[in-house]
Design a protein around this motif. Structure first.
Motif, mmCIF file in Angstrom:
data_model
loop_
_atom_site.group_PDB
_atom_site.id
_atom_site.type_symbol
_atom_site.label_atom_id
_atom_site.label_comp_id
_atom_site.label_asym_id
_atom_site.label_seq_id
_atom_site.Cartn_x
_atom_site.Cartn_y
_atom_site.Cartn_z
ATOM 1 N N ASP A 1 -30.456 -8.615 90.321
ATOM 2 C CA ASP A 1 -31.475 -7.616 90.005
ATOM 3 C C ASP A 1 -30.423 -6.481 89.214
ATOM 4 O O ASP A 1 -29.695 -5.456 89.903
ATOM 5 C CB ASP A 1 -31.768 -6.996 91.336
ATOM 6 N N ASP A 2 -30.618 -6.343 88.020
ATOM 7 C CA ASP A 2 -29.670 -5.464 87.177
ATOM 8 C C ASP A 2 -30.165 -4.029 87.365
ATOM 9 O O ASP A 2 -29.376 -2.972 87.264
ATOM 10 C CB ASP A 2 -29.786 -5.808 85.764
ATOM 11 N N LEU A 3 -31.434 -3.868 87.630
ATOM 12 C CA LEU A 3 -32.097 -2.522 87.633
ATOM 13 C C LEU A 3 -31.503 -1.808 88.840
ATOM 14 O O LEU A 3 -31.242 -0.617 88.599
ATOM 15 C CB LEU A 3 -33.886 -2.671 87.800
ATOM 16 N N ARG A 4 -31.300 -2.417 89.930
ATOM 17 C CA ARG A 4 -30.819 -1.669 91.298
ATOM 18 C C ARG A 4 -29.523 -2.118 91.411
ATOM 19 O O ARG A 4 -28.692 -1.095 92.019
ATOM 20 C CB ARG A 4 -31.638 -2.301 92.306
ATOM 21 N N TRP A 5 -28.748 -3.126 91.124
ATOM 22 C CA TRP A 5 -27.655 -3.531 91.582
ATOM 23 C C TRP A 5 -26.514 -3.819 90.643
ATOM 24 O O TRP A 5 -25.290 -4.411 90.762
ATOM 25 C CB TRP A 5 -27.767 -4.856 92.263
ATOM 26 N N ARG A 6 -26.632 -3.268 89.395
ATOM 27 C CA ARG A 6 -25.513 -3.689 88.395
ATOM 28 C C ARG A 6 -24.473 -2.294 88.592
ATOM 29 O O ARG A 6 -24.400 -1.503 87.668
ATOM 30 C CB ARG A 6 -26.019 -3.394 86.844
ATOM 31 N N ARG A 7 -23.984 -2.431 89.726
ATOM 32 C CA ARG A 7 -23.014 -1.310 90.116
ATOM 33 C C ARG A 7 -22.038 -1.817 91.120
ATOM 34 O O ARG A 7 -22.633 -2.967 91.696
ATOM 35 C CB ARG A 7 -23.754 0.079 90.260
ATOM 36 N N SER A 8 -21.128 -1.103 91.445
ATOM 37 C CA SER A 8 -20.198 -1.533 92.396
ATOM 38 C C SER A 8 -20.747 -1.018 93.982
ATOM 39 O O SER A 8 -21.350 0.057 93.981
ATOM 40 C CB SER A 8 -18.884 -1.029 92.375
ATOM 41 N N THR A 9 -20.308 -1.621 94.775
ATOM 42 C CA THR A 9 -20.466 -1.186 96.147
ATOM 43 C C THR A 9 -19.091 -0.654 96.598
ATOM 44 O O THR A 9 -18.101 -1.201 96.628
ATOM 45 C CB THR A 9 -20.930 -2.303 97.418
ATOM 46 N N VAL A 10 -19.073 0.571 97.043
ATOM 47 C CA VAL A 10 -17.996 1.364 97.456
ATOM 48 C C VAL A 10 -17.901 1.906 98.917
ATOM 49 O O VAL A 10 -18.867 2.281 99.350
ATOM 50 C CB VAL A 10 -17.693 2.605 96.457
ATOM 51 N N PHE A 11 -16.928 1.637 99.610
ATOM 52 C CA PHE A 11 -16.933 2.047 101.148
ATOM 53 C C PHE A 11 -15.697 2.673 101.263
ATOM 54 O O PHE A 11 -14.508 2.635 100.803
ATOM 55 C CB PHE A 11 -16.939 0.933 101.901
ATOM 56 N N ARG A 12 -15.688 3.707 102.288
ATOM 57 C CA ARG A 12 -14.431 4.414 102.671
ATOM 58 C C ARG A 12 -14.546 4.626 104.241
ATOM 59 O O ARG A 12 -15.945 4.384 104.799
ATOM 60 C CB ARG A 12 -14.098 5.682 102.137
ATOM 61 N N LEU A 13 -13.596 5.129 105.161
ATOM 62 C CA LEU A 13 -13.747 5.378 106.477
ATOM 63 C C LEU A 13 -14.092 7.068 106.579
ATOM 64 O O LEU A 13 -13.475 7.891 105.969
ATOM 65 C CB LEU A 13 -12.539 5.080 107.155
ATOM 66 N N ASP A 14 -15.054 7.379 107.357
ATOM 67 C CA ASP A 14 -15.238 8.689 107.495
ATOM 68 C C ASP A 14 -13.939 9.154 108.697
ATOM 69 O O ASP A 14 -13.170 8.313 108.967
ATOM 70 C CB ASP A 14 -16.440 8.994 108.135
ATOM 71 N N ALA A 15 -14.211 10.578 108.920
ATOM 72 C CA ALA A 15 -13.215 10.987 109.829
ATOM 73 C C ALA A 15 -13.375 10.570 111.197
ATOM 74 O O ALA A 15 -12.246 10.655 111.784
ATOM 75 C CB ALA A 15 -13.276 12.780 109.933
ATOM 76 N N SER A 16 -14.099 9.854 111.505
ATOM 77 C CA SER A 16 -14.273 9.169 112.881
ATOM 78 C C SER A 16 -13.971 7.873 112.881
ATOM 79 O O SER A 16 -14.106 7.129 113.882
ATOM 80 C CB SER A 16 -15.858 9.462 113.520
ATOM 81 N N GLY A 17 -13.574 7.185 111.624
ATOM 82 C CA GLY A 17 -13.107 5.733 111.656
ATOM 83 C C GLY A 17 -14.051 4.905 111.359
ATOM 84 O O GLY A 17 -14.044 3.637 111.356
ATOM 85 N N TRP A 18 -15.409 5.431 111.069
ATOM 86 C CA TRP A 18 -16.626 4.591 110.662
ATOM 87 C C TRP A 18 -16.971 4.228 109.227
ATOM 88 O O TRP A 18 -16.404 5.080 108.248
ATOM 89 C CB TRP A 18 -17.874 5.183 111.103
ATOM 90 N N LEU A 19 -17.031 2.955 108.959
ATOM 91 C CA LEU A 19 -17.160 2.636 107.515
ATOM 92 C C LEU A 19 -18.470 3.347 106.953
ATOM 93 O O LEU A 19 -19.746 3.285 107.653
ATOM 94 C CB LEU A 19 -17.403 1.054 107.330
#
Length: 534
Positions: A504-522
């Motif tokens: 699905d190039d329309l919605r997903w031609r991009r990276s998935t990016v994650f980090r941890l918040d201040a509480s340690g949750w993804l």
């Protein structure tokens, strides 16, 4: 703390990226300290068989060019590569090989005296150089290790980094580590380069060594960095299958065997890749792995065969490592086909970084497989990995030197350091769960079940041993990978969703990016996700 050391640059890992960075940093006059969970000779690089993909202006196939190497890489990456990053890294390849040869690396040569070149999956030309037939990684590791020793660069062998240390402003100030006796110590440095390799030990069967426990991804997350594209785990199509199924580190049957003419056949003797892709047996790895798994399921088998008998008596000389592994398993590849299956091989995603190794955290750099530079996209092109380590490793060292000179890095000491306590899960349970639900074929149902199983089995323990440190890294990375795989509701590259089989190039031609918040949750973030082939 039991002990303490310091440097301008702390390099974590002794693969091609880490060793290259250490050597370049020393050339630039930096005080360098290298940390390795194993010995200086045993980096992940040692296990790389195939070779190094590079277009060298003085020796190349007729019609081949850097531009064609770029296009092959973009095609394999299925829309998620960064074209500028691809061009910049690949353009540095010829000079990187010259430096490596200057450090003593010996590559195979042909009858004409030029470097021998082969072709691997996804490549449109013969541009993969190799050493010792199928022992390129071992030769690269030998040359770099000898150069590090000869340069007097200190290496802390059998040491494990537990946590990255940060100053009050959040910038890097060093690392908490432990030695072989689990005694804690502090390594003070304003710059840390993560070159820890891959995450293959997330799975029951992998080509990766035992040290590949995703340490770098977890360390970076806990330090505040972002990670991208973790769902794209490349499964190598051909590892040696033995009765009882593949488990642990499995012998790799390099893709170059197919480059020399071997073909995949099923247990009925039918060609596996005929009609699957225009390049057939030299199709990109995601295509070949998916086809192998599908044909194995159709025939009620756990494996297919790689028929290399057409290569003839020269097989042992061209592929001594593969030949030895086959003979140890009672197989003569010159006279009979090799049973093969897929196994976790390479992480295309990782810690988001520039082509100079810089991450979103001041003082933290990443290079090699642990990094996500935009080179690989959704599926790494064969033999681009060693090249990336050589190029980005050197560039990262140069970036550290520049950032130090400009006063951008933190030289203030940190206060008291306390070993952390983090969640861990039984390793066999984690590997079995990830192999079952986050392997080549994935679905929301399976990914959700895996997430629930790991969350339910997690126990918080103080990280007082190397095993505990590794288990904490494996769990955190597994959770991030599962989150990314659940979010990407499509099939692309080496991420295959059975419930979303289309791209699905329309919605997903991009990276998935994650980090941890201040509480340690993804948490998912939209920052810096402009990874496209534009």
């Amino acid at each position: 703390m039991s002990w303490e050391a310091g440097a301008d640059l702390l390099v974590v890992g002794t693969g091609v990226a880490g060793m290259t960075a250490a050597l370049r940093a020393r050339e630039l006059g930096l005080r360098v300290l290298v940390v390795s969970k194993d010995s200086v000779d045993a980096g992940n690089t040692t296990w790389a068989q195939g070779g190094i993909a590079v277009v060298r202006p003085d020796e190349l196939d007729p019609g081949d060019s850097l531009a064609k190497h770029v296009e092959d890489t973009l095609t394999a990456g299925v829309g998620l590569c960064s074209r500028p990053a691809v061009r910049e890294i690949l353009a540095g390849g010829a000079a990187a090989i010259a430096r490596l040869r200057g450090a003593g690396a010996r590559f195979d040569v042909g009858a004409d005296g030029e470097l021998a070149r082969t072709r691997e999956g996804g490549h449109s030309a013969f541009r993969v150089i190799h050493a010792g037939g199928d022992a390129t990684g071992a030769e690269v590791q030998r040359a770099l290790a000898d150069a590090v020793r000869g340069g007097g660069i200190p290496v802390l062998e059998q040491h494990c980094v537990v946590e990255l240390l940060r100053g009050e402003d959040g910038s890097i100030a060093g690392a908490l580590a432990m030695d072989a006796e689990s005694r804690p110590g502090v390594l003070r440095a304003p710059a840390v380069l993560l070159a820890t390799g891959g995450l293959g030990q997330l799975y029951a069967a992998t080509t990766n060594p035992e040290v590949s426990t995703a340490d770098g991804v977890a360390l970076a997350l806990r330090a505040g960095a972002t990670v991208a594209d973790l769902e794209f785990v490349q499964f190598h199509p051909t590892v040696l299958y033995t009765p009882g199924g593949p488990r642990g580190r499995r012998p790799l049957i390099t893709e170059a065997v197919r480059g020399e003419g071997a073909v995949l056949v099923d247990v009925r003797g039918q060609r596996v890749m005929a009609g699957e892709h225009p390049l057939e047996d030299l199709a990109p790895r995601d295509v070949v792995s998916a086809a192998i798994n599908r044909r194995a399921a159709e025939t009620g088998s756990e494996y297919v065969f790689l028929d290399a008998t057409g290569i003839g008596a020269g097989f042992a000389a061209r592929f001594p490592t593969v030949h030895a592994a086959c003979r140890a398993a009672g197989i003569d590849p010159v006279r009979e086909p090799i049973p093969v299956a897929s196994a976790a091989h390479y992480s295309c995603g990782g810690v988001m970084s520039s082509v100079d190794g810089r991450t979103s955290v001041t003082g933290l750099y990443a290079a090699g497989e642990v990094a996500c530079t935009g080179l690989h996209g959704a599926n790494r092109l064969a033999s681009n990995s060693l090249l990336e380590g050589l190029v980005v490793g050197a560039r990262a060292a140069e970036a550290v030197a520049k950032d130090l000179c400009c006063g951008l890095l933190n030289r203030k000491p940190v206060g008291e350091v306390v070993p952390p306590a983090l969640a861990v899960v039984d390793r066999e349970l984690l590997q079995t769960t990830m192999s079952r639900h986050a392997g080549i074929g994935r679905s929301e149902e399976g990914l959700a079940a895996a997430t629930k199983a790991l969350d339910g089995a997690a126990i918080v323990r103080p990280l007082k041993t190397r095993e505990a440190v590794e288990d904490a890294s494996l769990l955190m990375t597994a959770q991030a990978l599962l989150a990314a795989a659940r979010q990407r509701a499509e099939s692309r590259g080496c991420h295959r969703r059975t419930d979303f089989p289309d791209t699905d190039d329309l919605r997903w031609r991009r990276s998935t990016v994650f980090r941890l918040d201040a509480s340690g949750w993804l948490i998912h973030t939209t920052a810096g996700i402009a990874r496209t082939a534009a």
